[in-house]
Scaffold this motif. Sequence first.
Motif, PDB file in Angstrom:
ATOM      1  N   PRO A 194       0.822  -1.218   0.000  1.00 27.58           N
ATOM      2  CA  PRO A 194       0.000   0.000   0.000  1.00 27.58           C
ATOM      3  C   PRO A 194       0.853   1.264   0.000  1.00 27.58           C
ATOM      4  O   PRO A 194       2.014   1.253   0.422  1.00 27.58           O
TER       5      PRO A 194
ATOM      6  N   HIS B  32       2.111   4.763   1.379  1.00 28.90           N
ATOM      7  CA  HIS B  32       2.209   5.383   2.694  1.00 28.90           C
ATOM      8  C   HIS B  32       2.435   6.882   2.531  1.00 28.90           C
ATOM      9  O   HIS B  32       2.374   7.422   1.412  1.00 28.90           O
TER      10      HIS B  32
ATOM     11  N   ALA C 247       2.759   9.515  -0.767  1.00 28.07           N
ATOM     12  CA  ALA C 247       1.849  10.646  -0.948  1.00 28.07           C
ATOM     13  C   ALA C 247       2.638  11.926  -1.184  1.00 28.07           C
ATOM     14  O   ALA C 247       2.275  12.745  -2.042  1.00 28.07           O
TER      15      ALA C 247
ATOM     16  N   GLN D 130      -5.465  -0.397  -5.318  1.00 28.26           N
ATOM     17  CA  GLN D 130      -5.443   0.467  -4.136  1.00 28.26           C
ATOM     18  C   GLN D 130      -4.683   1.759  -4.412  1.00 28.26           C
ATOM     19  O   GLN D 130      -5.071   2.835  -3.970  1.00 28.26           O
TER      20      GLN D 130
ATOM     21  N   ASP E  31      -6.845   4.048  -6.413  1.00 24.57           N
ATOM     22  CA  ASP E  31      -7.902   4.593  -5.573  1.00 24.57           C
ATOM     23  C   ASP E  31      -7.366   5.663  -4.631  1.00 24.57           C
ATOM     24  O   ASP E  31      -7.985   6.721  -4.450  1.00 24.57           O
ATOM     25  N   ASP E  32      -6.196   5.413  -4.036  1.00 23.28           N
ATOM     26  CA  ASP E  32      -5.611   6.397  -3.116  1.00 23.28           C
ATOM     27  C   ASP E  32      -5.255   7.694  -3.837  1.00 23.28           C
ATOM     28  O   ASP E  32      -5.480   8.792  -3.319  1.00 23.28           O
TER      29      ASP E  32
ATOM     30  N   TRP F  34      -8.356   9.609  -4.555  1.00 21.81           N
ATOM     31  CA  TRP F  34      -8.864  10.198  -3.311  1.00 21.81           C
ATOM     32  C   TRP F  34      -8.078  11.442  -2.931  1.00 21.81           C
ATOM     33  O   TRP F  34      -8.645  12.427  -2.430  1.00 21.81           O
ATOM     34  N   LEU F  35      -6.766  11.434  -3.188  1.00 18.55           N
ATOM     35  CA  LEU F  35      -5.936  12.601  -2.895  1.00 18.55           C
ATOM     36  C   LEU F  35      -6.252  13.781  -3.803  1.00 18.55           C
ATOM     37  O   LEU F  35      -5.760  14.891  -3.571  1.00 18.55           O
TER      38      LEU F  35
ATOM     39  N   LEU G 159      -1.852   5.015   3.659  1.00 18.32           N
ATOM     40  CA  LEU G 159      -2.920   5.991   3.427  1.00 18.32           C
ATOM     41  C   LEU G 159      -4.281   5.398   3.727  1.00 18.32           C
ATOM     42  O   LEU G 159      -5.180   6.104   4.210  1.00 18.32           O
ATOM     43  N   ALA G 160      -4.455   4.102   3.431  1.00 22.11           N
ATOM     44  CA  ALA G 160      -5.750   3.464   3.682  1.00 22.11           C
ATOM     45  C   ALA G 160      -6.135   3.550   5.153  1.00 22.11           C
ATOM     46  O   ALA G 160      -7.318   3.711   5.486  1.00 22.11           O
TER      47      ALA G 160
ATOM     48  N   ARG H 173      -7.266   7.105   5.865  1.00 18.96           N
ATOM     49  CA  ARG H 173      -8.586   7.297   5.262  1.00 18.96           C
ATOM     50  C   ARG H 173      -9.670   6.669   6.131  1.00 18.96           C
ATOM     51  O   ARG H 173     -10.730   7.270   6.362  1.00 18.96           O
TER      52      ARG H 173
ATOM     53  N   PRO I 100      -7.880  14.547   2.345  1.00 21.56           N
ATOM     54  CA  PRO I 100      -6.679  14.838   1.542  1.00 21.56           C
ATOM     55  C   PRO I 100      -5.905  16.047   2.059  1.00 21.56           C
ATOM     56  O   PRO I 100      -4.668  16.061   2.021  1.00 21.56           O
TER      57      PRO I 100
END
Length: 277
Positions: A14, A16, A20, A56, A59-60, A63-64, A258-259, A262, A268
Motif C-alpha cells: 500500500p 504510505h 503521498a 489500491q 484509488d488512493d 482520493w488525494l 494511506l488506507a 482514510r 486529503p
Amino acid sequence: MAFVTRFAPSPTGPLHLGHACSAILAHDMARAAGGRFLLRMEDTDLERSKPEYEAQILDDLTWLGLSWDGPVHRQSEHIDSYNARLEPLAARGLLYPCSCTRSDIRAALAAPQEGVAFTVYPGTCRGRGMDSRRPGDALRLDLAAALRVVGSPGFTETGPAHQGLHRIDPALALREIGDVVLSRKGEDIVAYFLASAFDDADQGISHVIRGEDLFAFTPVQVILQRLFGLPTPIYHHHRLIRDDQGKRLAKRDDARALAKYRAEGATPADIRRMVGL
C-alpha cells in the motif's frame, strides 16, 4: 522545454505518507508549470507485484485529488522490449553473464558495504564472454568499460539537499556502484534503474521527482542514459517522510498506509499537512 514528470510506484504494497509526498509534489509541480503528470507502475518484480495493490494505488491517488495524463504505463508489459534493447551493449562488450548467487557475492566481499546503495560486485564472473551465458545467468554491466565510453557525465539536481550540477566521478562509481545486474535470464526480471531509464526517455520525462533515498541510484541511471544515447532529465530529490524515531517510512509500515488514515477519517488536506505540503 515542456515540463513532464511521473509518479512511479511499485505495486508491492500500500501507499504510505512518503509515497503521498512524492505523488503530490510531482503532480503540483507539473500542474503549476502547465505540464504533464504521468503514472507508471514499476511492476517488473512479477512475484511481489499484485493487481490488488495497483487498484489500491489508483484509488488512493484519486482520493488525494490527483489526476494523471494518459493511460497508466506498466513496465511488466514491456520486459521483452527492455531486454532486447540490451543487445547493443552486449555487442559492444559492455555486458557479461554472471552465475553468482547472492550468497556467493556476499561471501566474496571483504567487508560489508555500509552507507552505499549497491552491494558492490567483486567481479567473480567478469571476463566471461556472452557466448558462455546459461539459463538463469544474470547480465552485468562492466562498469569500468562503460565509464571508458561515457567519461564523467553530469546531471542537474534541484532538490534541497543536493542542488546544483553533479559530475560522476569514475573512481567513486567503481568503488560504490560496481558491475550492476541489468537483467536475469529465465526470470523475466530487469533492473529498476534500467527500465526507468528507458521509460523516462520514451515518455519524454523532463523532470524526475522522487525521495532523497533514491539519489544514490541517479549516477547509474545517468551512465545508462549516456550509453544508450538517451536524454538526462532534471532531478529533484525531496526530503524523506520519517516516523517519530526518525526512520524512513517503507511499505512494511502498514500503520502509516494511506488506507489507514482514510479509514480513520483523514481528508486529503490532512495528508498534505502531514507531509508538509
